[in-house]
Design an enzyme around this catalytic site. Structure first.
Site, PDB file in Angstrom:
ATOM      1  N   GLY A   1     -10.646  -9.342  -2.246  1.00  0.00           N
ATOM      2  CA  GLY A   1     -11.737  -9.883  -1.230  1.00  0.00           C
ATOM      3  C   GLY A   1     -12.415  -8.975  -0.421  1.00  0.00           C
TER       4      GLY A   1
ATOM      5  CD  GLU B   1     -14.373 -11.222  -4.073  1.00  0.00           C
ATOM      6  OE1 GLU B   1     -12.569 -11.063  -3.427  1.00  0.00           O
ATOM      7  OE2 GLU B   1     -14.483 -12.398  -5.436  1.00  0.00           O
TER       8      GLU B   1
HETATM    9  C1  HXC Z   1      -1.023  -7.837   2.458  1.00  0.00           C
HETATM   10  C2  HXC Z   1      -1.204  -5.327   1.666  1.00  0.00           C
HETATM   11  C3  HXC Z   1      -2.657  -5.869   0.742  1.00  0.00           C
HETATM   12  C4  HXC Z   1      -2.988  -7.031   0.509  1.00  0.00           C
HETATM   13  C5  HXC Z   1      -2.833  -3.602   1.394  1.00  0.00           C
HETATM   14  N1  HXC Z   1      -1.389  -4.571   2.334  1.00  0.00           N
HETATM   15  N2  HXC Z   1      -2.838  -3.679   1.146  1.00  0.00           N
HETATM   16  N3  HXC Z   1      -0.482  -6.715   2.503  1.00  0.00           N
HETATM   17  N4  HXC Z   1      -2.120  -7.641   1.281  1.00  0.00           N
HETATM   18  N5  HXC Z   1      -4.160  -6.940  -0.483  1.00  0.00           N
HETATM   19  C6  HXC Z   1      -0.520  -3.118   2.661  1.00  0.00           C
HETATM   20  C7  HXC Z   1       0.782  -3.318   2.299  1.00  0.00           C
HETATM   21  O1  HXC Z   1       1.657  -3.865   1.739  1.00  0.00           O
HETATM   22  C8  HXC Z   1       1.692  -2.656   3.527  1.00  0.00           C
HETATM   23  O2  HXC Z   1       2.668  -3.022   4.691  1.00  0.00           O
HETATM   24  C9  HXC Z   1       0.734  -2.016   4.288  1.00  0.00           C
HETATM   25  O3  HXC Z   1      -0.056  -2.313   4.029  1.00  0.00           O
HETATM   26  C10 HXC Z   1      -0.429  -0.649   4.050  1.00  0.00           C
HETATM   27  O4  HXC Z   1       0.166  -0.654   2.045  1.00  0.00           O
HETATM   28  P1  HXC Z   1       0.794   0.074   1.212  1.00  0.00           P
HETATM   29  O5  HXC Z   1       0.593  -0.148   0.103  1.00  0.00           O
HETATM   30  O6  HXC Z   1       1.622   1.494   1.712  1.00  0.00           O
HETATM   31  O7  HXC Z   1      -1.179   1.425   1.126  1.00  0.00           O
HETATM   32  P2  HXC Z   1      -1.183   2.776   0.343  1.00  0.00           P
HETATM   33  O8  HXC Z   1       0.261   3.017  -0.405  1.00  0.00           O
HETATM   34  O9  HXC Z   1      -2.387   3.906   1.132  1.00  0.00           O
HETATM   35  O10 HXC Z   1      -1.840   2.338  -0.817  1.00  0.00           O
HETATM   36  C11 HXC Z   1      -3.191   1.490  -0.241  1.00  0.00           C
HETATM   37  C12 HXC Z   1      -3.723   0.584  -1.267  1.00  0.00           C
HETATM   38  C13 HXC Z   1      -2.532  -1.160  -1.627  1.00  0.00           C
HETATM   39  C14 HXC Z   1      -4.262   1.041  -2.485  1.00  0.00           C
HETATM   40  C15 HXC Z   1      -5.321   0.107  -0.918  1.00  0.00           C
HETATM   41  O11 HXC Z   1      -2.180  -1.648  -0.645  1.00  0.00           O
HETATM   42  C16 HXC Z   1      -2.987  -1.615  -2.568  1.00  0.00           C
HETATM   43  O12 HXC Z   1      -3.009  -1.663  -3.773  1.00  0.00           O
HETATM   44  N6  HXC Z   1      -3.397  -2.447  -2.212  1.00  0.00           N
HETATM   45  C17 HXC Z   1      -3.618  -4.250  -2.660  1.00  0.00           C
HETATM   46  C18 HXC Z   1      -5.116  -4.059  -2.768  1.00  0.00           C
HETATM   47  C19 HXC Z   1      -5.437  -5.543  -4.058  1.00  0.00           C
HETATM   48  O13 HXC Z   1      -4.785  -5.914  -5.566  1.00  0.00           O
HETATM   49  N7  HXC Z   1      -6.424  -6.599  -3.267  1.00  0.00           N
HETATM   50  C20 HXC Z   1      -6.867  -7.874  -4.137  1.00  0.00           C
HETATM   51  C21 HXC Z   1      -6.205  -8.810  -3.664  1.00  0.00           C
HETATM   52  S1  HXC Z   1      -6.349 -10.337  -4.289  1.00  0.00           S
HETATM   53  P3  HXC Z   1       4.111  -2.576   4.807  1.00  0.00           P
HETATM   54  O14 HXC Z   1       4.166  -3.500   4.971  1.00  0.00           O
HETATM   55  O15 HXC Z   1       4.005  -2.525   3.102  1.00  0.00           O
HETATM   56  O16 HXC Z   1       4.196  -1.564   5.340  1.00  0.00           O
HETATM   57  C22 HXC Z   1      -8.104 -10.800  -3.813  1.00  0.00           C
HETATM   58  C23 HXC Z   1      -8.808 -12.142  -3.875  1.00  0.00           C
HETATM   59  C24 HXC Z   1      -9.739 -12.158  -3.601  1.00  0.00           C
HETATM   60  O17 HXC Z   1      -8.498  -9.949  -3.106  1.00  0.00           O
HETATM   61  C25 HXC Z   1      -9.846 -13.993  -3.855  1.00  0.00           C
HETATM   62  C26 HXC Z   1      -9.636 -14.722  -3.016  1.00  0.00           C
HETATM   63  C27 HXC Z   1     -10.139 -17.079  -2.522  1.00  0.00           C
END
Ligand code: HXC
Length: 258
Positions: free
Chosen positions: A109, A112
């Site tokens: 998102g 996007e």
């Molecule tokens: C909630 C998130 C998050 C997310 C990161 N965090 N991304 N929380 N939603 N999308 C949180 C983690 O849980 C963590 O919290 C803190 O942020 C730091 O993230 P880390 O993972 O520890 O950092 P790092 O190891 O540097 O990795 C970074 C990253 C990874 C590669 C960006 O966080 C990641 O893969 N995030 C998810 C990316 C993703 O899948 N995005 C798409 C989402 S779906 P804590 O509390 O553990 O410290 C989407 C749908 C859109 O976007 C459509 C909507 C209608």
């Protein structure tokens, strides 16, 4: 207005909106998306705003929609609330230009949201991706359509199906971003671009923005007609007279948005 998940500052006719959920890499939750919509409505109304910059932190523009908030929702929930559908349309409905100043993770998102802005300038550490596939879902607020228009079918399809990230150099080469700047200079550079836009005739700026955006909405002949009519209409403005007179008199124009 007081916001909790974004910070808004207005300076030199530019509204700088910062996504501010550092604990979650600026993941987009309902509160953030609602506040962003409100801030954009305010900015559109505010005469002291002539250009908008949307940014995050150096580590992340936004790491996607908030997975924690989404994880317990079912089909009926996301269908009924039309998850972030209205909010993303609020971005594209904004009349004033919006530049996305993107650094670090710009995923799901977040990617996007950046693509819904008028153009993207990114830092050299930016990473773009649509990793929703890894969560058992897919892009939901424009990714399959906008990324494909920006970078073409092959690259878009690969990114959506594998979830791999694209770095800044690849993003620039593919046409996703207008240019790359060093991470430490991102905000000063983008603010300078925004101030430059803010100095122009706002009637011409909005007309040009609308015409470029038509290229994504309509046929070539309809888009060309839309452009030509906007071009012709600008000759009804004082700013056209001023802009052309200033050129001929070898001075800077003083636009008055009239
Ligand atoms: C909630 C998130 C998050 C997310 C990161 N965090 N991304 N929380 N939603 N999308 C949180 C983690 O849980 C963590 O919290 C803190 O942020 C730091 O993230 P880390 O993972 O520890 O950092 P790092 O190891 O540097 O990795 C970074 C990253 C990874 C590669 C960006 O966080 C990641 O893969 N995030 C998810 C990316 C993703 O899948 N995005 C798409 C989402 S779906 P804590 O509390 O553990 O410290 C989407 C749908 C859109 O976007 C459509 C909507 C209608």
């Amino acid at each position: 207005m007081a916001y909790q998940t974004i910070i808004v500052e207005i300076e030199d006719y530019v509204a700088l909106i910062r996504l501010n959920r550092p604990e979650a890499l600026n993941a987009l939750n309902s509160q953030l998306m609602r506040e962003l919509g409100e801030a954009l409505t305010e900015a559109d109304r505010n005469e002291k705003v002539r250009c908008i910059v949307l940014t995050g932190s150096e580590k992340a523009f936004a790491a996607g929609a908030d997975i924690k908030e989404m994880s317990t929702k079912n089909f009926v929930d996301v269908y009924t609330e039309n998850l972030f559908g209205d909010e993303i349309e609020r971005i594209t409905a904004t009349r004033k230009p919006i530049i996305a100043a993107v650094s670090g993770y710009t995923l799901g998102g977040g990617c996007e949201l950046a693509m819904a802005c008028d153009f993207i300038i990114c830092a050299d550490n930016a990473k773009f991706g649509q990793p929703e596939i890894n969560l058992g879902v897919m892009a939901g607020i424009g990714g399959t359509q906008r990324l494909t228009r920006f970078v073409g079918k092959s690259k878009s399809m690969e990114m959506h199906l594998t979830g791999r990230f694209m770095d800044a150099v690849e993003a620039e080469r593919a046409g996703l971003v207008s240019r790359i700047v060093p991470a430490s200079k991102l905000l000063p550079e983008v603010m300078a671009v925004a101030r430059k836009i803010a100095e122009k005739s706002q009637i011409a700026v909005v007309a040009a923005k609308e015409a470029v955006n038509r290229a994504y909405e309509t046929t070539l002949s309809e888009g060309l007609l839309f452009e030509r009519r906007n071009f012709q209409a600008l000759f009804a403005t004082e700013d056209q007279k001023e802009g052309m007179a200033a050129f001929l008199e070898k001075r800077e124009p003083q636009f008055r948005d009239k």
